[in-house]
Scaffold this active site. Structure first.
Site, mmCIF file in Angstrom:
data_model
loop_
_atom_site.group_PDB
_atom_site.id
_atom_site.type_symbol
_atom_site.label_atom_id
_atom_site.label_comp_id
_atom_site.label_asym_id
_atom_site.label_seq_id
_atom_site.Cartn_x
_atom_site.Cartn_y
_atom_site.Cartn_z
ATOM 1 N N ASP A 1 0.991 -0.841 0.413
ATOM 2 C CA ASP A 1 -0.357 -0.101 -0.225
ATOM 3 C C ASP A 1 0.761 1.287 -0.168
ATOM 4 O OD1 ASP A 1 1.053 -0.145 2.624
ATOM 5 O OD2 ASP A 1 -0.748 -0.618 3.552
ATOM 6 N N ASP B 1 1.209 5.306 1.521
ATOM 7 C CA ASP B 1 1.276 6.223 2.886
ATOM 8 C C ASP B 1 1.414 6.905 2.497
ATOM 9 O OD1 ASP B 1 -0.562 4.151 4.162
ATOM 10 O OD2 ASP B 1 2.315 3.191 4.468
ATOM 11 N N ASP C 1 8.803 3.915 12.830
ATOM 12 C CA ASP C 1 9.346 2.849 13.779
ATOM 13 C C ASP C 1 11.107 2.889 13.396
ATOM 14 O OD1 ASP C 1 8.360 1.965 11.565
ATOM 15 O OD2 ASP C 1 7.646 0.358 12.509
HETATM 16 P P1 ATP Z 1 3.244 -2.471 5.176
HETATM 17 O O1 ATP Z 1 2.082 -1.680 4.357
HETATM 18 O O2 ATP Z 1 4.150 -3.131 3.625
HETATM 19 O O3 ATP Z 1 3.405 -3.345 6.132
HETATM 20 P P2 ATP Z 1 4.460 -0.008 5.986
HETATM 21 O O4 ATP Z 1 6.607 0.205 6.478
HETATM 22 O O5 ATP Z 1 4.160 0.253 4.710
HETATM 23 O O6 ATP Z 1 4.699 -1.677 5.263
HETATM 24 P P3 ATP Z 1 2.564 0.426 7.789
HETATM 25 O O7 ATP Z 1 1.663 -0.564 9.133
HETATM 26 O O8 ATP Z 1 1.301 0.299 6.136
HETATM 27 O O9 ATP Z 1 3.937 -0.340 7.336
HETATM 28 O O10 ATP Z 1 2.665 1.727 7.987
HETATM 29 C C1 ATP Z 1 2.809 3.102 7.206
HETATM 30 C C2 ATP Z 1 4.847 4.215 7.778
HETATM 31 O O11 ATP Z 1 3.666 3.860 9.176
HETATM 32 C C3 ATP Z 1 5.270 2.646 8.693
HETATM 33 O O12 ATP Z 1 6.712 2.472 7.634
HETATM 34 C C4 ATP Z 1 5.774 3.550 10.096
HETATM 35 O O13 ATP Z 1 7.009 4.592 9.457
HETATM 36 C C5 ATP Z 1 4.694 3.877 10.497
HETATM 37 N N1 ATP Z 1 3.932 3.267 11.192
HETATM 38 C C6 ATP Z 1 3.479 2.351 11.258
HETATM 39 N N2 ATP Z 1 3.482 1.763 12.384
HETATM 40 C C7 ATP Z 1 4.248 2.467 13.219
HETATM 41 C C8 ATP Z 1 4.485 1.732 14.666
HETATM 42 N N3 ATP Z 1 3.948 1.073 15.159
HETATM 43 N N4 ATP Z 1 5.383 3.006 15.174
HETATM 44 C C9 ATP Z 1 5.823 3.771 14.528
HETATM 45 N N5 ATP Z 1 5.883 4.389 13.036
HETATM 46 C C10 ATP Z 1 4.748 3.530 12.599
HETATM 47 MG MG MG Z 2 2.235 0.274 3.974
#
Ligand code: ATP
Ligand code: MG
Length: 463
Positions: A80, A82, A159
């Site tokens: 996805d 963001d 994170d």
């Molecule tokens: P994927 O979508 O592939 O699972 P992602 O890194 O994009 O991985 P998401 O859950 O979509 O993960 O979150 C988007 C972004 O928001 C992350 O890359 C991170 O920067 C931030 N983020 C998400 N969850 C957390 C958390 N629990 N603590 C800190 N930052 C977070």
């Molecule tokens: Mg994501």
């Protein structure tokens, strides 16, 4: 009132023409220009681009952030996209109007919908840690965090360094304040800031570390890794609804087997599935552990083939052994087989939802998959067609398949029969099911002890 003024000043400053690389006040060495990185607009989802351009046109800063940028840099297909911006959620709403919905309490977010696609738009988070819009509990967990800030402040709320890269729609450069690009190159996961504090703020970061390490094939940097061995119990304080979502992300990542191995390595699995974990410790001839692995292998394969996956299937597999163990106790106290299974199912599911909630529609499906394990052997005559028409038939059939793969070899006949049955046309199916002889009722015996449990289980499917 004050907030409105701050917002105006912020917007003015962010629009002010400053020398290259300093648009939001950070030094240019943190900015990688469009020619020096591999993220191209062609690989960004059209909907996400529409949102980014929509925000830009309205005069705001807009960046792609998180997994989208990380995965594109790694040559992977992002799950996805963001978006993060200096527009407040309300301002995002006023740009995209009916296409936009504001959600979330812990973090307020905007969801912008184009057709079936949703792009998550967050506002830069920041501010001091004691502001009224940021609440932390006695354990250091963030409860509410709605202080808006700048990109520089937002970085520290993320994170891992590899998740804190910002792709700027204004000039297609990437902003990197925490060495995320170097960590991508080195293939390592590093938490931003002090790892223990960051895990305490949000224990879910521990299982995110596991998921990303497995998915990206990254090493977990030593300081980020060490607390994983110690802070597992904190996972038990996370809301059960959130844990359910996170567990699905873990095991529906396409690398479930590896995720499972890693969770066991750090002794985190027991905080997610305590009953399953207890069975892994007491397994006989590797049987229980294999079922978990087989269910994950089959899930990973389905995901790689782009086939749908059902959360009920995994939960049914993880909790099968604990359920069977309790069922045997009920059988030993002379409960009927059916009552024994349902009583065991209730008990096991009730205990599991203390860790991960399981929405009711899934608990119903889990019970169906389990009860069909006993019913699929009674397939003579018209029963075969009735069973085949059961909405959970396919999952139950696959479940027999993983039990067989996990070593219950006596299921081979039943599994092969149903495989053959499904390959026939309707007329052939009737003849095929009529060939099955209605089995004579076995005389009722009292069964006791562990050996009887195994023998009983082995013969269950030919009841
Ligand atoms: P994927 O979508 O592939 O699972 P992602 O890194 O994009 O991985 P998401 O859950 O979509 O993960 O979150 C988007 C972004 O928001 C992350 O890359 C991170 O920067 C931030 N983020 C998400 N969850 C957390 C958390 N629990 N603590 C800190 N930052 C977070
Ligand atoms: Mg994501």
């Amino acid at each position: 009132m004050m907030q409105r003024i701050f917002r105006k000043i912020r917007r003015f400053l962010s629009k002010a023409p400053v020398s290259s690389g300093q648009a939001t006040g950070h030094p240019s060495h943190n900015r990688i220009s469009r020619n020096d990185h591999k993220v191209s607009r062609q690989s960004i989802d059209k909907t996400a681009l529409d949102v980014l351009y929509g925000l830009k046109r309205a005069g705001y800063d807009a960046y792609l952030v998180g997994g989208g940028v990380r995965d594109l840099l790694l040559g992977l297909e992002p799950k996805d996209f963001d978006v993060v911006t200096n527009a407040s959620p309300e301002e995002v709403k006023s740009i995209f109007r009916h296409k936009c919905q504001l959600i979330g309490r812990r973090f307020r977010l905007a969801h912008v919908r184009f057709g079936r696609q949703i792009v998550e738009v967050a506002t830069f988070r920041g501010g001091d840690d004691h502001g009224k819009d940021r609440q932390v509990d006695s354990a250091g967990r963030v409860l509410r965090d709605n202080v808006y800030g700048t990109l520089e402040e937002d970085v520290w709320r993320r994170d891992f360094t590899v998740n804190a890269l910002y792709y700027d729609i204004k000039d297609f450069s990437i902003v990197d304040h925490v060495g995320g690009l170097a960590d991508i190159k080195a293939g390592q996961l590093r938490l931003i800031g002090d790892p223990k504090t960051r895990y305490r703020e949000d224990p879910v970061r521990m299982i995110r570390a596991i998921r990303f390490a497995a998915k990206l094939g990254f090493a977990i940097e030593p300081k980020t890794e060490k607390p994983l061995f110690e802070l597992g119990p904190l996972l038990e304080d996370v809301s059960h609804a959130r844990m359910f979502e996170e567990v699905l992300k873990l095991f529906h990542s396409g690398v479930g087997v590896e995720v499972f191995e890693k969770l066991r390595h750090y002794d985190l699995f027991k905080h997610l599935f305590p009953l399953t974990d207890a069975m892994l410790g007491t397994e006989v001839a590797h049987f229980p552990r294999q079922l978990v692995i087989e269910s994950l292998k089959s899930t990973d394969k389905r995901i790689q083939e782009d086939k749908p996956v059902n959360p009920a299937f995994l939960f049914a597999a993880f909790l099968w052994e604990p359920m069977m163990q309790r069922r045997q106790i009920h059988l030993d106290s002379d409960m009927s087989p059916q009552d024994a299974m349902f009583a065991a199912a209730n008990d096991v599911l009730e205990q599991q939802i203390r860790r991960t909630s399981i929405p009711k529609r899934f608990t119903a499906q889990i019970r169906d998959i389990w009860s069909l394990q006993f019913r699929l052997s009674k397939r003579f005559g018209a029963r075969a067609a009735q069973l085949r028409a059961h909405p959970r038939f396919r999952a139950a059939y696959d479940f027999i398949g993983i039990r067989l793969a996990a070593g219950e070899l006596e299921l081979a006949e039943l599994f092969n029969w149903w495989t053959e049955y499904q390959e026939k046309d309707a007329i052939e199916q009737i003849a095929f099911a009529n060939e099955i002889k209605k089995p004579a009722r076995a005389p009722k015996r009292r069964r006791t002890g562990r050996n009887m449990y195994r023998r009983k289980r082995d013969s269950d499917t030919s009841e």
